[in-house]
Design an enzyme around this catalytic site. Structure first.
Site, PDB file in Angstrom:
ATOM      1  N   TRP A 100     -11.148  83.525 101.059  1.00  0.00           N
ATOM      2  CA  TRP A 100      -9.901  83.848 100.363  1.00  0.00           C
ATOM      3  C   TRP A 100      -9.049  84.727 101.274  1.00  0.00           C
ATOM      4  O   TRP A 100      -9.588  85.413 102.165  1.00  0.00           O
ATOM      5  CB  TRP A 100     -10.176  84.548  99.026  1.00  0.00           C
ATOM      6  CG  TRP A 100     -10.913  85.863  99.125  1.00  0.00           C
ATOM      7  CD1 TRP A 100     -12.259  86.046  99.038  1.00  0.00           C
ATOM      8  CD2 TRP A 100     -10.343  87.163  99.350  1.00  0.00           C
ATOM      9  NE1 TRP A 100     -12.566  87.376  99.182  1.00  0.00           N
ATOM     10  CE2 TRP A 100     -11.405  88.093  99.384  1.00  0.00           C
ATOM     11  CE3 TRP A 100      -9.043  87.640  99.532  1.00  0.00           C
ATOM     12  CZ2 TRP A 100     -11.211  89.462  99.585  1.00  0.00           C
ATOM     13  CZ3 TRP A 100      -8.845  89.006  99.726  1.00  0.00           C
ATOM     14  CH2 TRP A 100      -9.922  89.888  99.758  1.00  0.00           C
ATOM     15  N   GLU A 143     -10.757 101.607 102.048  1.00  0.00           N
ATOM     16  CA  GLU A 143     -10.805 100.295 102.710  1.00  0.00           C
ATOM     17  C   GLU A 143      -9.897 100.263 103.935  1.00  0.00           C
ATOM     18  O   GLU A 143     -10.242  99.682 104.963  1.00  0.00           O
ATOM     19  CB  GLU A 143     -10.364  99.189 101.735  1.00  0.00           C
ATOM     20  CG  GLU A 143     -11.306  98.931 100.579  1.00  0.00           C
ATOM     21  CD  GLU A 143     -12.543  98.107 100.960  1.00  0.00           C
ATOM     22  OE1 GLU A 143     -12.646  97.663 102.123  1.00  0.00           O
ATOM     23  OE2 GLU A 143     -13.400  97.912 100.094  1.00  0.00           O
ATOM     24  N   GLU A 181     -13.703  92.400 106.028  1.00  0.00           N
ATOM     25  CA  GLU A 181     -13.355  93.644 105.321  1.00  0.00           C
ATOM     26  C   GLU A 181     -11.856  93.924 105.378  1.00  0.00           C
ATOM     27  O   GLU A 181     -11.282  94.503 104.456  1.00  0.00           O
ATOM     28  CB  GLU A 181     -14.111  94.827 105.942  1.00  0.00           C
ATOM     29  CG  GLU A 181     -15.564  94.913 105.545  1.00  0.00           C
ATOM     30  CD  GLU A 181     -15.757  95.416 104.126  1.00  0.00           C
ATOM     31  OE1 GLU A 181     -14.857  96.090 103.605  1.00  0.00           O
ATOM     32  OE2 GLU A 181     -16.812  95.117 103.536  1.00  0.00           O
ATOM     33  N   HIS A 184      -9.679  93.403 102.419  1.00  0.00           N
ATOM     34  CA  HIS A 184      -9.804  94.226 101.213  1.00  0.00           C
ATOM     35  C   HIS A 184      -8.669  95.250 101.106  1.00  0.00           C
ATOM     36  O   HIS A 184      -7.989  95.334 100.080  1.00  0.00           O
ATOM     37  CB  HIS A 184     -11.156  94.944 101.172  1.00  0.00           C
ATOM     38  CG  HIS A 184     -12.328  94.012 101.193  1.00  0.00           C
ATOM     39  ND1 HIS A 184     -13.628  94.439 101.291  1.00  0.00           N
ATOM     40  CD2 HIS A 184     -12.387  92.651 101.129  1.00  0.00           C
ATOM     41  CE1 HIS A 184     -14.443  93.387 101.281  1.00  0.00           C
ATOM     42  NE2 HIS A 184     -13.702  92.297 101.195  1.00  0.00           N
ATOM     43  N   GLU A 234     -22.433  99.344 101.024  1.00  0.00           N
ATOM     44  CA  GLU A 234     -21.985  98.032 100.533  1.00  0.00           C
ATOM     45  C   GLU A 234     -22.333  97.883  99.061  1.00  0.00           C
ATOM     46  O   GLU A 234     -21.566  97.337  98.276  1.00  0.00           O
ATOM     47  CB  GLU A 234     -22.596  96.900 101.350  1.00  0.00           C
ATOM     48  CG  GLU A 234     -22.130  96.856 102.794  1.00  0.00           C
ATOM     49  CD  GLU A 234     -20.670  96.418 102.962  1.00  0.00           C
ATOM     50  OE1 GLU A 234     -19.953  96.229 101.976  1.00  0.00           O
ATOM     51  OE2 GLU A 234     -20.260  96.284 104.120  1.00  0.00           O
ATOM     52  N   THR A 237     -19.836  99.980  97.130  1.00  0.00           N
ATOM     53  CA  THR A 237     -18.501  99.380  97.008  1.00  0.00           C
ATOM     54  C   THR A 237     -18.543  98.182  96.067  1.00  0.00           C
ATOM     55  O   THR A 237     -17.591  97.924  95.338  1.00  0.00           O
ATOM     56  CB  THR A 237     -17.935  98.953  98.373  1.00  0.00           C
ATOM     57  OG1 THR A 237     -18.924  98.209  99.056  1.00  0.00           O
ATOM     58  CG2 THR A 237     -17.526 100.140  99.201  1.00  0.00           C
ATOM     59  N   ASP A 266     -17.371  89.966  97.871  1.00  0.00           N
ATOM     60  CA  ASP A 266     -17.560  90.113  99.337  1.00  0.00           C
ATOM     61  C   ASP A 266     -18.556  91.233  99.634  1.00  0.00           C
ATOM     62  O   ASP A 266     -19.435  91.107 100.481  1.00  0.00           O
ATOM     63  CB  ASP A 266     -16.237  90.539 100.007  1.00  0.00           C
ATOM     64  CG  ASP A 266     -15.393  89.363 100.446  1.00  0.00           C
ATOM     65  OD1 ASP A 266     -15.701  88.222 100.058  1.00  0.00           O
ATOM     66  OD2 ASP A 266     -14.406  89.599 101.181  1.00  0.00           O
ATOM     67  N   GLU A 267     -18.362  92.352  98.928  1.00  0.00           N
ATOM     68  CA  GLU A 267     -19.227  93.522  99.177  1.00  0.00           C
ATOM     69  C   GLU A 267     -20.685  93.180  98.877  1.00  0.00           C
ATOM     70  O   GLU A 267     -21.596  93.605  99.574  1.00  0.00           O
ATOM     71  CB  GLU A 267     -18.797  94.726  98.328  1.00  0.00           C
ATOM     72  CG  GLU A 267     -17.328  95.113  98.388  1.00  0.00           C
ATOM     73  CD  GLU A 267     -16.869  95.658  99.728  1.00  0.00           C
ATOM     74  OE1 GLU A 267     -17.578  95.502 100.726  1.00  0.00           O
ATOM     75  OE2 GLU A 267     -15.762  96.244  99.761  1.00  0.00           O
ATOM     76  N   HIS A 270     -22.115  91.264 101.722  1.00  0.00           N
ATOM     77  CA  HIS A 270     -22.394  92.169 102.850  1.00  0.00           C
ATOM     78  C   HIS A 270     -23.643  93.016 102.575  1.00  0.00           C
ATOM     79  O   HIS A 270     -24.431  93.283 103.468  1.00  0.00           O
ATOM     80  CB  HIS A 270     -21.192  93.093 103.108  1.00  0.00           C
ATOM     81  CG  HIS A 270     -19.964  92.355 103.549  1.00  0.00           C
ATOM     82  ND1 HIS A 270     -18.710  92.899 103.467  1.00  0.00           N
ATOM     83  CD2 HIS A 270     -19.811  91.119 104.079  1.00  0.00           C
ATOM     84  CE1 HIS A 270     -17.824  92.018 103.925  1.00  0.00           C
ATOM     85  NE2 HIS A 270     -18.470  90.935 104.300  1.00  0.00           N
TER      86      HIS A 270
HETATM   87 FE   LIG Z   1     -17.923  96.334 102.425  1.00  0.00          FE
HETATM   88 FE   LIG Z   2     -14.596  96.488 101.575  1.00  0.00          FE
END
Ligand SMILES: [Fe+2]
Ligand SMILES: [Fe+2]
Length: 399
Positions: A100, A143, A181, A184, A234, A237, A266-267, A270
């Site tokens: 995305w 971020e 990242e 974000h 991670e 977040t 996403d976090e 990760h």
């Molecule tokens: Fe992250």
């Molecule tokens: Fe992030």
């Protein structure tokens, strides 16, 4: 990586203090130029550089910061894991074409519908309380300080990107992770700009201060410590962006829920990658890894945005953390939950064949959790009772 907040009271709790903090200061007033903070259960001596004009430099420095604490022979472990990381870690990066992008969630300025869509964002944002915006701003600034985190990874022995475009698996991970990242902060920044609810100039200054200060998380160039830290962060977040997604729902802002939820996913990905690296270290070197875990928890985890400053409020990080605690975006309970999750994820309690040092470390981290659990309620209720204070990010309205 991004936000992880531990409350003011959590920070000041003697047994769990995460970082030696400064003496109380009054917003707007500066203490003498140098202030030596006392360290709790740590040999570290933190010096604060108090001149506001110095804030393009780190302003809290640990004078006893160790460097290169990993024994040189252990660098070989990371070199020998190159192929493993290629097959097991790089798979957690998504191809760019499948990722995305911030534009997917934002009005398209090339179309006629832009003004209407932008107006809708502003209208919906009117329904959301200031407390929420303070937390979202703090998350976004954290971020946006991404250069600090790429630097953090690139000083870790055995995994750093030696050339800036090194072809090793570790370097590919660091760059690929950073590139993911980067979306974000970009997305949250643009959303907040369009919301019309926040003082963008104050926020932009805070970002500049934070990047100028650096991070100084005290990882000693040691990837054992570094990957423990990123595993924790991670997860943190993932929790906090998930919370802001959930908290936007009652106000009917589905777009904002989607923005925060997408970042949270996403976090999560990760987190899976970083915890897998640490899982591998537990497999290869359980003794060294459990000792690193205990060392990290004793040393206290310094939050990525702990040097936050807006040009006015010396304790803005603590104030933001208190609001996050109050609205339930990130609480002391979440902190304990993360520790519990990591203990389970790495099966720390069941580790066998450890040296006596290793067993002591194992005991320490396992016993830490109930101690934290005992403090949770007190910390949360203290944050709920904390007085509201003005935030420059929302034009000095109180939150
Ligand atoms: Fe992250
Ligand atoms: Fe992030």
């Amino acid at each position: 990586m991004a936000t992880s907040i531990v409350t003011d009271s959590f920070l000041s709790s003697k047994s769990l203090r995460l970082h030696p903090r400064a003496a109380p200061s009054t917003p707007g007033l500066r203490s003498p130029r140098f202030f030596v903070a006392s360290a709790v259960r740590s040999a570290a001596t933190t010096v604060e550089i108090q001149s506001p004009n110095e804030r393009f430099k780190p302003y809290r420095i640990n004078l006893n910061e160790k460097t290169h604490s990993m024994p040189p022979q252990k660098v070989e472990i990371f070199k020998s894991l190159e192929d493993w990381a290629e097959d097991n870690i790089l798979v957690y990066l998504k191809p760019v074409e499948k990722c995305w992008q911030p534009q997917d969630f934002l009005p398209d300025a090339t179309t006629e519908g832009f003004y209407e869509q932008a107006r809708e964002i502003k209208e919906r944002a009117k329904e959301i309380p200031d407390d929420y915006f303070v937390v979202l701003v703090g998350d976004m600034i954290t971020e946006e300080a991404l250069p600090n985190y790429q630097t953090f990874l690139n000083v870790l022995d055995g995994v750093k990107d030696e050339t800036g475009s090194s072809p090793t698996s570790w370097a590919n991970w660091i760059r690929g992770w950073t590139a993911e990242e980067n979306r974000h902060g970009d997305l949250l920044n643009k959303y907040l700009y369009l919301s019309g609810r926040v003082d963008m100039r104050q926020i932009e200054k805070s970002i500049q201060y934070l990047i100028g200060s650096g991070m100084g998380a005290g990882m000693e160039n040691n990837p054992y410590l570094g990957f423990m830290y990123t595993s924790f962060q991670e997860r943190a977040t993932f929790v906090t962006h998930g919370s802001t997604a959930r908290l936007a729902k009652p106000y009917g802002d589905h777009n904002l829920t989607q923005i925060c939820g997408t970042i949270a996913s996403d976090e999560k990905r990760h987190e899976v990658a970083y915890t897998k690296i640490v899982e591998k270290l537990f497999e290869i070197d359980p003794d060294g890894t459990v000792q690193a875990f205990a060392y990290m928890m004793k040393k206290k985890i310094v939050m990525p945005a702990w040097q936050l400053y807006d040009g006015r409020d010396d304790k803005i990080f603590d104030h933001y953390a208190t609001v996050a605690q109050r609205i339930g975006a990130y609480t002391a309970r979440d902190y304990g939950d993360i520790l519990e999750f990591l203990l389970g994820r790495w099966k720390v309690e069941g580790l066998t064949g450890l040296s006596s040092e290793g067993r002591k470390s194992q005991e320490y981290v396992c016993e830490l959790l109930p101690r934290m659990r005992n403090l949770e309620e007190r910390i949360i209720s203290k944050a709920k009772q904390a007085p509201k204070i003005p935030f420059s990010w929302i034009f000095d309205r109180e939150a």
